[in-house]
Design an enzyme around this catalytic site. Structure first.
Site, PDB file in Angstrom:
ATOM      1  N   TRP A 244       0.022  19.802 -28.872  1.00  0.00           N
ATOM      2  CA  TRP A 244      -0.677  19.617 -27.594  1.00  0.00           C
ATOM      3  C   TRP A 244      -1.963  20.453 -27.579  1.00  0.00           C
ATOM      4  CZ3 TRP A 244      -1.889  23.289 -23.880  1.00  0.00           C
ATOM      5  CH2 TRP A 244      -2.346  22.793 -22.656  1.00  0.00           C
ATOM      6  N   HIS A 245      -1.911  21.616 -28.267  1.00  0.00           N
ATOM      7  CA  HIS A 245      -3.084  22.496 -28.269  1.00  0.00           C
ATOM      8  C   HIS A 245      -4.246  21.933 -29.067  1.00  0.00           C
ATOM      9  CE1 HIS A 245      -0.159  25.405 -26.787  1.00  0.00           C
ATOM     10  NE2 HIS A 245      -1.194  26.066 -26.308  1.00  0.00           N
ATOM     11  N   GLY A 246      -3.986  21.055 -29.996  1.00  0.00           N
ATOM     12  CA  GLY A 246      -5.079  20.488 -30.776  1.00  0.00           C
ATOM     13  C   GLY A 246      -4.563  19.552 -31.840  1.00  0.00           C
TER      14      GLY A 246
ATOM     15  N   PHE B  85      -8.654  22.378 -25.552  1.00  0.00           N
ATOM     16  CA  PHE B  85      -7.365  21.702 -25.610  1.00  0.00           C
ATOM     17  C   PHE B  85      -7.256  20.620 -24.557  1.00  0.00           C
ATOM     18  CE2 PHE B  85      -6.206  26.219 -26.899  1.00  0.00           C
ATOM     19  CZ  PHE B  85      -6.575  25.989 -28.190  1.00  0.00           C
TER      20      PHE B  85
END
Lengths: 293, 492
Positions: free
Chosen positions: B344-346, B492
């Protein structure tokens, strides 16, 4: 207005405390005899140096280059000589420093350009620096000095600590002395230039230097000694600088050939220690500066 | 528009003044929150108006899906599985297309084929709309909470009646505000629909807790501008090749510096969001609760980015079965949630590795019986302090996966840490120590029990000390900010 004062009352006393601290800060930075040339980070040091450039006097000696030049603090030069402005930018090269001088409204009387570092510019680093310098806070700096980068409390503290350390150092026992080879470095062949970057750099830099020369700036190239002598990087930079000097008939000084250079010392092999920097500064002022026409 | 720009300050002052003027003039509540919804769109599209197309589509689509769900809830019918599946698939489809297609192309398309190379390039070039991860999570929360309004989330029933019972556009406007409320649009905290929608309504200037709002803002801006932006000047070095020439202590300092920087950057953003929302009369959830005091990774995830952890727990972990389907499945669920949380962060493998590493540590802790005991959290015993140090170092080392460009760089860092000589760069040491100090002191404040902290700040001496501290922070915000930079979590 009534609502505004009521709101301030609700917000609390922290605003008054901040105001009192700000007044004390303004009084402190108004005291004479302070010189802030080094911040607690490379980027902020660059901002401080570029911030100072537009306010430099017309008869100034400007030293431009990389962090190697950055070590030659104005305090190391004689107080009787011309005012010194240091534009040694950490993490940047000669092209960046030169660009900032071309962009400055007031031009120096003498420009000593350090040629130790790579000619290829790190656009990202330089953009961050120039963005910071064009920030609104810097623009209003002359009117509100407490917003200037050089007046940040943490950097004032760091600079004070650092200046105490600098004061304690003396120049090297054996001073540098002039030798004719300094102004006659052996010619070097230009490095391979498959991508055309070097040719582009030479053309752009020649234009910038010619512009400065036309505006009456006396320019000289200086190679400051480092402990890594005669490596490829030096040779490449030397060759490119020789080409530039030839294009514009500029003097070039290779301080690696000075007598007594072996007595200098470096913190990491590249950056001069305080005592060595003081000696190089003295040598630049007494022996190199008079030879720049 | 960044919270630290002059443009934003002007925007905020104008929006706030008009908002409270509408309140004082006793205009209908819808004017107030409608104004917030519209100006939030302006905030989002200020630099790239084309981004509004995707956000607008998301709001409209979810409003229509919400309308169908609300109708079922009002009629006390079961919400169709097909409807929910379609709604969730479209939302997740958006995030997959705009965020993960580049990564999927890299992983799934063949290496050598020329057409694949061309496609990989096209997929990689798909622009990432800022904040998409956050507003998609809001949309999913909206759909799921609304579908549960008949049973669990009963506080959403009035909203369902509004949306299904003829006031579609009012419901639409409220949904628009929930999804794009500007203080939390770009980087959270991630609000649940059941927490935010019931708050929407008229607000008077008298009910605003100004002192609380401005203190959130002061602390948030201090952490971001003074601590994070100044630490960044040193910690930038950790992802460069110069680490191979640095001494052991310098390398360790850079690692600690980055841990403090990422905390200050993100906690700073969250506090600013809380302060801005409070100035409009809205409460956002606390996102950080002294995370570096955690004595285990399990506890860390209850204290770090709390709104994301809660979202993942409520909408992903529980949906996967949580711990109700046997121990094997529980371990798998834990790992999957952290792995997906990492991604989800990248859309890069380093984030997946980072999430997976946290997942494995959570599994190990569950296996050896590490639990978060609320009473032990408040005891500063030697055992707990040692566990805190261990957790802090584990978390900090895992940040390497988060920031380093690739695994080779992580290996280079660790190798240099083991083999390089012990040396210390005085300037870096000075800078990291000075700017990390407020974070260390802030975390130490967390050692006190919450009721003690309240008692201290309520006493006249404590209150005076607090005022002085906020005054100093405000003074440093003005005089000592670092070189301005974006918030880390914006990407993000």
């Amino acid at each position: 207005m009534k609502h505004f004062t009521q709101l301030l009352g609700k917000i609390g006393g922290e605003y008054w405390i901040a105001l009192v601290l700000l007044v004390i800060h303004v009084c402190t930075i108004s005291l004479p005899g302070r010189e802030v040339s080094l911040a607690s980070s490379n980027m902020m040091t660059n901002v401080i140096r570029l911030e100072a450039l537009p306010r430099s006097p017309q008869n100034a000696l400007v030293l431009a280059g990389s962090s190697i030049t950055g070590r030659l603090y104005p305090a190391y030069f004689s107080p009787n000589g011309p005012p010194v402005v240091n534009v040694g930018l950490d993490g940047c090269g000669v092209g960046d420093a030169l660009q900032s001088i071309v962009d400055a409204k007031v031009k120096p009387s003498v420009l000593l350009l350090e040629i130790n570092t790579t000619v290829v510019r790190d656009e990202k680093v330089f953009k961050t620096v120039t963005d910071s310098v064009s920030h609104w806070k810097i623009k209003v700096g002359p009117a509100l000095p407490f917003l200037q980068a050089k007046e940040r409390p943490v950097d004032l503290a760091y600079n004070w600590l650092h200046s105490k350390k600098r004061e304690g150092t003396t120049t090297t026992n054996q001073p540098l002395a002039w030798r004719d080879e300094i102004s006659a470095p052996a010619p070097m062949p230009l490095p391979k230039d498959e991508e055309g970057k070097i040719a582009k750099f030479i053309t752009e830099t020649t234009d910038r230097l010619a512009q400065l020369k036309q505006q009456g700036v006396r320019i000289g190239f200086v190679l400051i000694p480092t402990s890594f002598l005669n490596n490829d990087r030096h040779d490449n930079v030397m060759a490119i600088s020789q080409q530039l000097a030839k294009n514009l008939s500029l003097p070039m000084f290779d301080l690696r050939h000075a007598a007594g250079v072996e007595k200098l010392s470096w913190t990491d092999g590249v950056h001069l220690t305080s005592s060595a920097a003081k000696e190089v500064a003295r040598f630049l002022e007494s022996d190199v500066l008079p030879r720049i026409n | 528009m960044s919270f630290t720009s002059v443009d934003f300050v002007l925007f905020f002052v104008i929006v706030l003044a008009a908002y409270h003027w509408a309140g004082r003039a006793r205009l209908p509540g819808a004017v107030q929150w409608g104004w917030l919804a519209v100006t939030s769109l302006f905030f989002y599209g200020y630099e790239k108006p084309q981004l509004l197309l995707l956000l607008g589509f998301s709001i409209l689509f979810n409003a229509l899906m919400g309308w169908k769900i609300a109708q079922a809830v009002v009629r006390q019918q079961t919400v169709s599985r097909g409807l929910m599946a379609t709604a969730l698939a479209v939302n997740l489809g958006l995030i997959i297309v705009f965020k993960y297609m580049g990564l999927l192309g890299q992983l799934l398309l063949p290496e050598a084929a020329p057409w694949a190379v061309e496609w990989k390039k096209h997929l990689k070039d798909i622009p990432l709309p800022i904040g998409i991860s956050f507003y998609t999570f809001h949309a999913v929360s909206f759909l799921v909470d609304l579908s549960r309004a008949g049973t669990k989330e009963t506080n959403l029933r009035p909203f369902c009646q509004e949306l299904a019972g003829g006031s579609f556009w009012t419901g639409f406007g409220k949904l628009a505000l929930y999804i794009n409320f500007f203080p939390q649009l770009i980087a959270g905290p991630i609000m649940k629909a059941r927490e935010f929608l019931p708050q929407i309504g008229p607000k008077t200037i008298e009910e605003i807790q100004w002192r609380r709002a401005f203190r959130y803002l002061i602390l948030g801006f201090f952490l971001k501008l003074v601590v994070a932006d100044n630490l960044k000047e040193q910690t930038n070095l950790i992802s460069t090749d110069s680490i191979v020439d640095m001494g052991k202590i310098d390398l360790l300092l850079l690692l600690y510096g980055y841990s403090f920087q990422i905390f200050s950057d993100f906690a700073g953003y969250s506090l600013i969001a809380l302060g801005l929302a409070a100035a409009f009369g809205y409460r956002l959830p606390i996102n950080f609760n002294f995370p570096y005091l955690s004595a285990s990774i399990t506890e860390f995830w209850r204290r770090w980015h709390i709104s994301l952890s809660n979202w993942l727990r409520d909408y992903l972990y529980f949906s996967l079965g949580g711990n109700r389907k046997g121990s094997g499945r529980t371990y798998l669920n834990l790992f999957l949630v952290m792995f997906l949380g990492g991604l989800w962060h990248g859309a890069e493998m380093r984030y997946a590795w980072w999430g997976a590493a946290h997942g494995v540590l959570l599994m190990i802790e569950r296996l050896i019986g590490v639990t978060v005991d609320e009473t032990s959290v408040r005891q500063a015993s030697i055992k707990r302090c040692l566990r805190m140090l261990l957790t802090f170092h584990l978390v900090s080392l895992l940040w390497l996966l988060f920031i380093m460009p690739d695994m080779a760089h992580v290996t280079r860092y660790l190798h240099s840490l083991m083999t390089n000589p012990i040396s210390l760069n005085p300037r870096m040491t000075f800078s990291i120590c000075v700017y990390a100090l407020p974070v260390v002191l802030y975390q130490l404040w967390g050692f006190f029990r919450p009721e003690w902290r309240d008692r201290i700040t309520a006493s006249s001496q404590g209150s005076r000390m607090e005022t002085i501290l906020y005054g100093i922070m405000l003074y440093l915000i003005i005089t000592n900010p670092g070189v301005a930079g974006d918030f880390i979590y914006f990407q993000f």
